[in-house]
Structure formats: C-alpha cells, structure tokens
Design a protein around this motif. Structure first.
Motif, mmCIF file in Angstrom:
data_model
loop_
_atom_site.group_PDB
_atom_site.id
_atom_site.type_symbol
_atom_site.label_atom_id
_atom_site.label_comp_id
_atom_site.label_asym_id
_atom_site.label_seq_id
_atom_site.Cartn_x
_atom_site.Cartn_y
_atom_site.Cartn_z
ATOM 1 N N GLN A 108 14.912 14.308 5.243
ATOM 2 C CA GLN A 108 15.815 13.165 5.068
ATOM 3 C C GLN A 108 15.072 11.850 4.854
ATOM 4 O OE1 GLN A 108 14.902 14.648 7.844
ATOM 5 N NE2 GLN A 108 15.808 13.766 9.704
ATOM 6 N N TYR A 109 13.760 11.836 5.102
ATOM 7 C CA TYR A 109 12.950 10.640 4.880
ATOM 8 C C TYR A 109 11.795 10.986 3.949
ATOM 9 C CZ TYR A 109 15.378 9.213 9.134
ATOM 10 O OH TYR A 109 16.339 8.930 10.057
ATOM 11 N N PRO A 110 11.376 10.048 3.095
ATOM 12 C CA PRO A 110 10.257 10.339 2.185
ATOM 13 C C PRO A 110 8.952 10.469 2.963
ATOM 14 C CG PRO A 110 10.847 8.023 2.068
ATOM 15 C CD PRO A 110 11.896 8.679 2.919
ATOM 16 N N LEU A 134 12.978 4.300 8.789
ATOM 17 C CA LEU A 134 12.679 5.718 8.950
ATOM 18 C C LEU A 134 13.321 6.217 10.240
ATOM 19 C CD1 LEU A 134 8.989 5.383 7.740
ATOM 20 C CD2 LEU A 134 10.939 6.249 6.433
ATOM 21 N N THR A 135 12.712 7.139 10.948
ATOM 22 C CA THR A 135 13.329 7.675 12.158
ATOM 23 C C THR A 135 13.567 6.575 13.184
ATOM 24 O OG1 THR A 135 11.163 8.230 13.063
ATOM 25 C CG2 THR A 135 12.301 9.959 11.859
ATOM 26 N N ASN A 136 14.630 6.753 13.961
ATOM 27 C CA ASN A 136 15.017 5.788 14.991
ATOM 28 C C ASN A 136 15.249 4.385 14.422
ATOM 29 O OD1 ASN A 136 14.591 7.685 17.321
ATOM 30 N ND2 ASN A 136 12.469 7.562 16.598
ATOM 31 N N ALA A 137 15.649 4.322 13.144
ATOM 32 C CA ALA A 137 15.940 3.061 12.452
ATOM 33 C C ALA A 137 14.757 2.095 12.523
ATOM 34 C CB ALA A 137 17.203 2.415 13.023
ATOM 35 N N ASN A 138 13.545 2.637 12.464
ATOM 36 C CA ASN A 138 12.332 1.824 12.583
ATOM 37 C C ASN A 138 11.635 1.679 11.240
ATOM 38 O OD1 ASN A 138 10.031 0.495 13.781
ATOM 39 N ND2 ASN A 138 8.953 2.443 13.518
ATOM 40 N N ASP A 139 11.138 0.466 10.980
ATOM 41 C CA ASP A 139 10.349 0.236 9.776
ATOM 42 C C ASP A 139 9.049 -0.513 10.067
ATOM 43 O OD1 ASP A 139 11.322 -2.250 10.386
ATOM 44 O OD2 ASP A 139 12.205 -2.662 8.420
ATOM 45 N N ARG A 140 8.666 -0.628 11.362
ATOM 46 C CA ARG A 140 7.474 -1.375 11.751
ATOM 47 C C ARG A 140 6.456 -0.454 12.429
ATOM 48 N NH1 ARG A 140 9.343 -4.657 15.947
ATOM 49 N NH2 ARG A 140 7.190 -5.397 16.121
ATOM 50 N N PHE A 141 5.186 -0.571 11.965
ATOM 51 C CA PHE A 141 4.114 0.271 12.506
ATOM 52 C C PHE A 141 2.886 -0.602 12.755
ATOM 53 C CE2 PHE A 141 7.015 2.962 10.272
ATOM 54 C CZ PHE A 141 7.064 4.138 11.016
ATOM 55 N N ARG A 142 2.175 -0.323 13.861
ATOM 56 C CA ARG A 142 1.092 -1.201 14.312
ATOM 57 C C ARG A 142 -0.214 -0.428 14.494
ATOM 58 N NH1 ARG A 142 3.387 -3.303 18.833
ATOM 59 N NH2 ARG A 142 4.233 -5.043 17.631
ATOM 60 N N TYR A 143 -1.324 -1.144 14.224
ATOM 61 C CA TYR A 143 -2.663 -0.599 14.448
ATOM 62 C C TYR A 143 -3.404 -1.554 15.380
ATOM 63 C CZ TYR A 143 -7.307 1.335 13.505
ATOM 64 O OH TYR A 143 -8.556 1.904 13.630
ATOM 65 N N LYS A 144 -4.065 -1.014 16.420
ATOM 66 C CA LYS A 144 -4.714 -1.830 17.444
ATOM 67 C C LYS A 144 -6.214 -1.515 17.524
ATOM 68 C CE LYS A 144 -0.643 -2.020 20.479
ATOM 69 N NZ LYS A 144 -0.161 -1.762 21.861
ATOM 70 N N ASP A 194 0.833 -1.201 0.000
ATOM 71 C CA ASP A 194 0.000 0.000 0.000
ATOM 72 C C ASP A 194 0.864 1.246 0.000
ATOM 73 O OD1 ASP A 194 -1.939 2.143 1.120
ATOM 74 O OD2 ASP A 194 -3.215 0.384 0.881
ATOM 75 N N ASP A 195 0.378 2.308 -0.670
ATOM 76 C CA ASP A 195 1.030 3.613 -0.579
ATOM 77 C C ASP A 195 0.694 4.229 0.771
ATOM 78 O OD1 ASP A 195 2.152 3.487 -3.114
ATOM 79 O OD2 ASP A 195 0.368 4.315 -4.066
ATOM 80 N N SER A 196 1.727 4.639 1.514
ATOM 81 C CA SER A 196 1.542 5.151 2.867
ATOM 82 C C SER A 196 2.209 6.509 3.012
ATOM 83 C CB SER A 196 2.134 4.170 3.885
ATOM 84 O OG SER A 196 1.611 2.875 3.686
ATOM 85 N N ARG A 197 1.740 7.250 4.012
ATOM 86 C CA ARG A 197 2.309 8.570 4.271
ATOM 87 C C ARG A 197 2.953 8.579 5.653
ATOM 88 N NH1 ARG A 197 0.320 13.921 5.775
ATOM 89 N NH2 ARG A 197 -1.784 13.091 6.046
ATOM 90 N N PHE A 198 4.228 8.923 5.700
ATOM 91 C CA PHE A 198 4.979 8.943 6.946
ATOM 92 C C PHE A 198 4.835 10.305 7.605
ATOM 93 C CE2 PHE A 198 9.293 9.461 9.038
ATOM 94 C CZ PHE A 198 8.936 8.726 10.161
ATOM 95 N N ILE A 199 4.397 10.289 8.880
ATOM 96 C CA ILE A 199 4.172 11.528 9.628
ATOM 97 C C ILE A 199 5.097 11.543 10.832
ATOM 98 C CG2 ILE A 199 2.463 12.916 10.868
ATOM 99 C CD1 ILE A 199 0.303 11.370 9.268
ATOM 100 N N SER A 200 6.025 12.517 10.868
ATOM 101 C CA SER A 200 6.981 12.608 11.967
ATOM 102 C C SER A 200 7.491 14.030 12.103
ATOM 103 C CB SER A 200 8.174 11.667 11.725
ATOM 104 O OG SER A 200 9.193 11.882 12.676
ATOM 105 N N SER A 201 7.549 14.515 13.335
ATOM 106 C CA SER A 201 8.085 15.862 13.578
ATOM 107 C C SER A 201 9.587 15.906 13.338
ATOM 108 C CB SER A 201 7.776 16.286 15.018
ATOM 109 O OG SER A 201 8.358 15.378 15.946
#
Length: 235
Positions: free
Chosen positions: A153-155, A211-221, A141-148
């Motif tokens: 430096q990240y897409p 991405l930030t903090n060398a993380n590539d895993r995201f979770r939904y609960k 899926d196309d996703s949008r990365f949201i980070s302050s």
C-alpha cells in the motif's frame, strides 16, 4: 551516552588541573564576538560543516562563566544513511518505528543558536552550543522506505527532502536540522581560537507522501568529531 559523559568528565578534570597550574592570567573580556568555521567527520562518509557568528558575555566578576547567542549556517552530507521515524509520539514503541534509506543526503540549515562556556583562563575554555530555531533546505533525494507493515500500500521508492523548519523542543520532539557541539578550545593568539570536540548534527527528511502511521518525517542522529577555527576581529 556513558562514554560521552566519561569523555567530558575527563576534559573537565584536565582543564581544572590546567587552571590550578596557572600562576598568573590576564583579565577576561566582558564581551567577545567570533566568526567560526567548523568541519566534522563521522561514519558512513558523513561530513558536517558550519559557518557561524556568535557573541558571548561574561557573567559575575570573573567573566569565566559565559553565555551567548549567534547565527549559524550548517550542512550535513553522507552516503546511504538510515533515517528512522522522527515524531515523538511514534518513537516510544519499536512497533511504530520505520526506516527511510536516503542514498545521498545533503541537508542545510540556517538557525539561531545559544552558547554556554566556562573559560578556565585566557588560553583554555570548555563549551557547548546548540541551534534553537531556523529554516532547513537541501537537495531532494531518492529514498527507500523500509517497513514490516508495508504490504504494497506504500511505495518502496519515493522522493524525500530536508524538513523546512528547525525548532529545538527537546529529545524526539525536535523538528528539522539542529546542530550542537561540545568542545574544548585553545587560544592560538589573542584573536584566534582552535576548537575541537563532538558534533551532533541531527538531520531530518520529509517524504513526498505520508507512510505508515500517517508519518512523513524521518531523522538521523550522527555523532561526529570536529575541528574549528574562531576569529575575533574586534579583539
């Protein structure tokens, strides 16, 4: 969580009352196997489905307390869902939690599960099940990365897909897609049960790059409401 606890305390009290009202009841089976189809619905057009095979065994002389195992194929879909940072070493600090907006998530899993049940009578039971280990798959899926912390430096837009390994470790240490259900069940016939309750299908997406903090895993609960039909072909 408090509301969920109140809900299950109410269910427990209700079934205790039903049990006390039972004058006579047939003996409960030592072993029982079921094919089960479950469908759930939640917020943001979220939808879950599952097909499982499970076997339970009665413990002690009454066979009312039951433990079992099985295998479950499950899926989860939704629309524009916010997945948050998944690794446990990052979730303890709000400053290291980021968001991945997944436009049209559709993840699936095939996992072994365990079950716990208390059968009040031949007609009613209260139970819990949870996935333990398995594999995950689904659409990219196309996703949008949201980070302050993202200053270029990240897409902002990148591909993500369901994590490929599911493992129950407890809390934020979990990996992949893990489904659990808290339910009450009523026997429609000697072979058929109707189940309903709370479905928590925790899903996880892995991005195409760290991405930030060398993380590539995201979770939904999500917490969904579900209904299911169980059929025992051998009863």
């Amino acid at each position: 969580m408090k509301n969920l606890m109140k809900f299950y305390l109410f269910l427990t009290a209700f079934f205790l009352a039903v049990t006390c009202a039972q004058a006579q009841d047939t003996a409960l089976p030592k072993k029982e196997s079921n094919i089960d189809l479950a469908l759930g619905m939640g917020e943001s057009s979220s939808f879950s489905y599952a097909l499982s095979w499970n076997t339970s065994y009665g413990l002690f002389s009454s066979n009312k307390f039951r433990m079992g195992y099985g295998i479950r194929f499950s899926g989860f879909t939704g629309s524009e869902l916010n997945y948050i940072t998944a690794p446990a070493d990052l979730t303890g600090d709000d400053a290291t939690i980021d968001t991945l907006l997944v436009n049209s998530p559709h993840s699936m899993g095939l996992s072994a599960l365990i079950t716990l049940q208390y059968q009040f009578s031949s007609k009613f039971k209260l139970g819990f099940n949870i996935d333990v280990i398995g594999v995950g798959f689904g659409s990219t899926d196309d996703s949008r990365f949201i980070s302050s912390e993202n200053t270029g430096q990240y897409p902002q837009t990148l591909e993500s897909s369901p994590s490929s390994f599911n493992l129950l470790l407890g809390g934020d240490n979990d990996l992949g897609q893990l489904k659990s259900e808290f339910y009450i069940a009523y026997a429609l016939s000697e072979k058929t049960w109707l189940r309903g309750g709370m479905d928590m299908t925790f899903t996880e997406y892995t991005t195409s790059q760290e991405l930030t903090n060398a993380n590539d895993r995201f979770r939904y609960k999500p917490v969904l409401v579900f209904l299911a039909v169980s059929y025992n072909p051998f009863n």
